[in-house]
Design a protein around this motif. Sequence first.
Motif, PDB file in Angstrom:
ATOM      1  N   PHE A  19      -4.101  25.171  46.194  1.00 29.20           N
ATOM      2  CA  PHE A  19      -4.628  25.981  46.768  1.00 29.20           C
ATOM      3  C   PHE A  19      -5.127  25.933  47.805  1.00 29.20           C
ATOM      4  O   PHE A  19      -4.803  27.590  48.519  1.00 29.20           O
ATOM      5  CB  PHE A  19      -6.074  26.466  45.640  1.00 29.20           C
ATOM      6  CG  PHE A  19      -6.369  27.750  46.403  1.00 29.20           C
ATOM      7  CD1 PHE A  19      -7.063  29.087  46.302  1.00 29.20           C
ATOM      8  CD2 PHE A  19      -8.029  27.567  47.376  1.00 29.20           C
ATOM      9  CE1 PHE A  19      -7.018  29.939  46.339  1.00 29.20           C
ATOM     10  CE2 PHE A  19      -8.566  28.488  47.937  1.00 29.20           C
ATOM     11  CZ  PHE A  19      -8.325  29.783  47.412  1.00 29.20           C
ATOM     12  N   GLU A  20      -5.337  25.302  48.666  1.00 31.54           N
ATOM     13  CA  GLU A  20      -5.556  25.318  49.478  1.00 31.54           C
ATOM     14  C   GLU A  20      -4.583  24.829  50.830  1.00 31.54           C
ATOM     15  O   GLU A  20      -3.286  25.971  52.207  1.00 31.54           O
ATOM     16  CB  GLU A  20      -5.707  23.639  50.062  1.00 31.54           C
ATOM     17  CG  GLU A  20      -7.283  23.499  49.668  1.00 31.54           C
ATOM     18  CD  GLU A  20      -8.532  24.222  50.095  1.00 31.54           C
ATOM     19  OE1 GLU A  20      -8.658  25.034  51.188  1.00 31.54           O
ATOM     20  OE2 GLU A  20      -9.836  24.866  49.225  1.00 31.54           O
ATOM     21  N   LEU A  21      -3.238  24.847  50.445  1.00 29.96           N
ATOM     22  CA  LEU A  21      -1.819  24.540  50.562  1.00 29.96           C
ATOM     23  C   LEU A  21      -1.052  26.164  50.156  1.00 29.96           C
ATOM     24  O   LEU A  21      -0.508  26.712  51.494  1.00 29.96           O
ATOM     25  CB  LEU A  21      -0.555  23.437  50.507  1.00 29.96           C
ATOM     26  CG  LEU A  21      -1.244  22.223  50.783  1.00 29.96           C
ATOM     27  CD1 LEU A  21      -0.027  21.626  50.234  1.00 29.96           C
ATOM     28  CD2 LEU A  21      -1.211  21.617  51.888  1.00 29.96           C
ATOM     29  N   TYR A  22      -1.684  26.865  49.224  1.00 26.82           N
ATOM     30  CA  TYR A  22      -0.798  27.947  49.826  1.00 26.82           C
ATOM     31  C   TYR A  22      -1.963  29.249  50.587  1.00 26.82           C
ATOM     32  O   TYR A  22      -0.801  29.827  50.697  1.00 26.82           O
ATOM     33  CB  TYR A  22      -0.950  28.697  48.383  1.00 26.82           C
ATOM     34  CG  TYR A  22      -0.437  28.431  46.636  1.00 26.82           C
ATOM     35  CD1 TYR A  22       0.285  27.203  46.887  1.00 26.82           C
ATOM     36  CD2 TYR A  22       0.817  29.111  46.861  1.00 26.82           C
ATOM     37  CE1 TYR A  22       0.968  26.288  45.961  1.00 26.82           C
ATOM     38  CE2 TYR A  22       1.865  28.614  45.604  1.00 26.82           C
ATOM     39  CZ  TYR A  22       1.983  27.491  45.179  1.00 26.82           C
ATOM     40  OH  TYR A  22       2.622  26.732  44.024  1.00 26.82           O
ATOM     41  N   THR A  23      -2.653  28.798  50.444  1.00 24.64           N
ATOM     42  CA  THR A  23      -4.212  29.592  51.102  1.00 24.64           C
ATOM     43  C   THR A  23      -3.262  29.341  52.753  1.00 24.64           C
ATOM     44  O   THR A  23      -3.343  30.053  53.368  1.00 24.64           O
ATOM     45  CB  THR A  23      -5.407  29.552  51.057  1.00 24.64           C
ATOM     46  OG1 THR A  23      -5.506  30.199  49.761  1.00 24.64           O
ATOM     47  CG2 THR A  23      -6.309  30.100  51.952  1.00 24.64           C
ATOM     48  N   LEU A  24      -3.128  28.668  53.763  1.00 29.03           N
ATOM     49  CA  LEU A  24      -2.959  27.911  54.720  1.00 29.03           C
ATOM     50  C   LEU A  24      -1.398  28.295  55.082  1.00 29.03           C
ATOM     51  O   LEU A  24      -1.612  29.277  56.142  1.00 29.03           O
ATOM     52  CB  LEU A  24      -3.017  26.858  55.019  1.00 29.03           C
ATOM     53  CG  LEU A  24      -2.536  25.739  56.164  1.00 29.03           C
ATOM     54  CD1 LEU A  24      -3.191  26.672  57.421  1.00 29.03           C
ATOM     55  CD2 LEU A  24      -2.513  24.346  56.388  1.00 29.03           C
ATOM     56  N   HIS A  25      -1.074  28.780  54.116  1.00 24.62           N
ATOM     57  CA  HIS A  25       0.552  29.192  54.252  1.00 24.62           C
ATOM     58  C   HIS A  25       1.180  30.954  54.719  1.00 24.62           C
ATOM     59  O   HIS A  25       1.690  30.880  55.098  1.00 24.62           O
ATOM     60  CB  HIS A  25       2.053  28.087  53.453  1.00 24.62           C
ATOM     61  CG  HIS A  25       2.090  27.370  53.974  1.00 24.62           C
ATOM     62  ND1 HIS A  25       0.951  26.190  53.523  1.00 24.62           N
ATOM     63  CD2 HIS A  25       2.722  26.662  54.779  1.00 24.62           C
ATOM     64  CE1 HIS A  25       1.695  25.041  54.193  1.00 24.62           C
ATOM     65  NE2 HIS A  25       2.772  26.145  54.651  1.00 24.62           N
ATOM     66  N   ALA A  26      -0.008  31.355  53.250  1.00 25.05           N
ATOM     67  CA  ALA A  26      -0.244  32.461  53.302  1.00 25.05           C
ATOM     68  C   ALA A  26      -0.859  33.332  54.669  1.00 25.05           C
ATOM     69  O   ALA A  26      -0.427  34.567  55.672  1.00 25.05           O
ATOM     70  CB  ALA A  26      -0.526  32.979  51.890  1.00 25.05           C
ATOM     71  N   LEU A  27      -2.120  32.337  54.933  1.00 31.60           N
ATOM     72  CA  LEU A  27      -2.760  32.855  56.409  1.00 31.60           C
ATOM     73  C   LEU A  27      -1.706  32.869  57.829  1.00 31.60           C
ATOM     74  O   LEU A  27      -1.309  33.868  58.590  1.00 31.60           O
ATOM     75  CB  LEU A  27      -3.776  32.169  56.406  1.00 31.60           C
ATOM     76  CG  LEU A  27      -4.480  32.469  57.169  1.00 31.60           C
ATOM     77  CD1 LEU A  27      -5.364  33.643  58.209  1.00 31.60           C
ATOM     78  CD2 LEU A  27      -5.777  31.110  58.054  1.00 31.60           C
ATOM     79  N   LEU A  28      -1.086  31.766  57.656  1.00 33.56           N
ATOM     80  CA  LEU A  28      -0.256  32.292  59.118  1.00 33.56           C
ATOM     81  C   LEU A  28       0.987  32.852  58.734  1.00 33.56           C
ATOM     82  O   LEU A  28       0.888  33.558  60.005  1.00 33.56           O
ATOM     83  CB  LEU A  28       1.012  30.005  58.428  1.00 33.56           C
ATOM     84  CG  LEU A  28       0.058  28.781  58.860  1.00 33.56           C
ATOM     85  CD1 LEU A  28       0.540  27.903  59.251  1.00 33.56           C
ATOM     86  CD2 LEU A  28      -0.193  28.966  60.415  1.00 33.56           C
ATOM     87  N   LEU A  29       1.706  33.340  57.415  1.00 38.13           N
ATOM     88  CA  LEU A  29       2.233  34.329  57.560  1.00 38.13           C
ATOM     89  C   LEU A  29       1.783  35.512  58.372  1.00 38.13           C
ATOM     90  O   LEU A  29       2.734  36.454  58.952  1.00 38.13           O
ATOM     91  CB  LEU A  29       3.225  33.945  56.041  1.00 38.13           C
ATOM     92  CG  LEU A  29       4.839  34.890  56.737  1.00 38.13           C
ATOM     93  CD1 LEU A  29       5.718  34.025  57.347  1.00 38.13           C
ATOM     94  CD2 LEU A  29       5.754  34.795  54.954  1.00 38.13           C
ATOM     95  N   ILE A  30       0.950  35.193  57.631  1.00 31.62           N
ATOM     96  CA  ILE A  30      -0.434  37.746  57.892  1.00 31.62           C
ATOM     97  C   ILE A  30      -0.741  36.768  58.870  1.00 31.62           C
ATOM     98  O   ILE A  30      -0.258  38.280  59.994  1.00 31.62           O
ATOM     99  CB  ILE A  30      -1.327  36.912  56.950  1.00 31.62           C
ATOM    100  CG1 ILE A  30      -0.842  37.019  55.174  1.00 31.62           C
ATOM    101  CG2 ILE A  30      -2.297  38.397  57.163  1.00 31.62           C
ATOM    102  CD1 ILE A  30      -1.699  37.186  54.496  1.00 31.62           C
TER     103      ILE A  30
END
Length: 178
Positions: free
Chosen positions: A45-56
């Motif tokens: 979940f943390e890695l998904y959230t980090l990557h989603a944030l980077l792209l957002i």
Amino acid sequence: MLKSLFRKHSAPSPGDTLYAAVAAQARQPAFYTVLGVADRIDARFELYTLHALLLILRLRDEDAGEDGKGVAAAQSLFDAYVSALDNVLRELGVGDVSMARKMRTLGEALYGRMTAYESPLRSGDAATLSAGLARNVFESEDAERGAALARYALAAREALAAQSFAAVLKPSWPEIAA
């Protein structure tokens, strides 16, 4: 009524495509083998959230004086991510009665991480980002534990910023290295 069961599904939304790119990158084995992220659902979940944030963040940055296409794409990605979280909880067997409570808890965690990481990502503050990633991803108060992941995240931020809007819709991520 039966027509809706047999109709062709529409093309995936831009958010679905962007979420697929986020998920593919967050699942890279190097995060677990090279950087030592635990292969648990909360760490994923943390890695998904980090990557989603980077792209957002990259998509939102597109709209400095533009037509809003970056914000729309970022919102579409966020919506797809939240929908995926809902689907995962249902697959894990969370019932309708407790779904709202579980989604609220996940939503609070999601906003908390995004708030904690956005400022250091934008300013390039590796020390603050390392401390946050160590605490959330590695469950450690030792900021050094999150240093390699912070370096990766800052490199990803820079790499995404260098890509055109069209290119970032199929993002290219940096190498994962310790």
